[in-house]
Design a protein around this motif. Sequence first.
Motif: not given
Length: 67
Positions: A7-8, A31-34, A50-51, A53-58
Amino acid sequence: PEPKAVKNRLHLDLRPIGCDQRQELERLLGCGARRTDVGQGDETWIVLADPEDNEFCLLRGRGDETA
């Protein structure tokens, strides 16, 4: 290039300011997020990676309509 193994250590939750969630999503994707699925189900936030593979939430912006 190695696949993610743990996990991050840090997880960011981003809340747009000055625009809504949809507009910020378009900007982040440009910007490259998926989009990614971590088993979150049907939630008001969007999980992205992010490119590297670090996850984040919007999250929804303060001006977005509530569900």
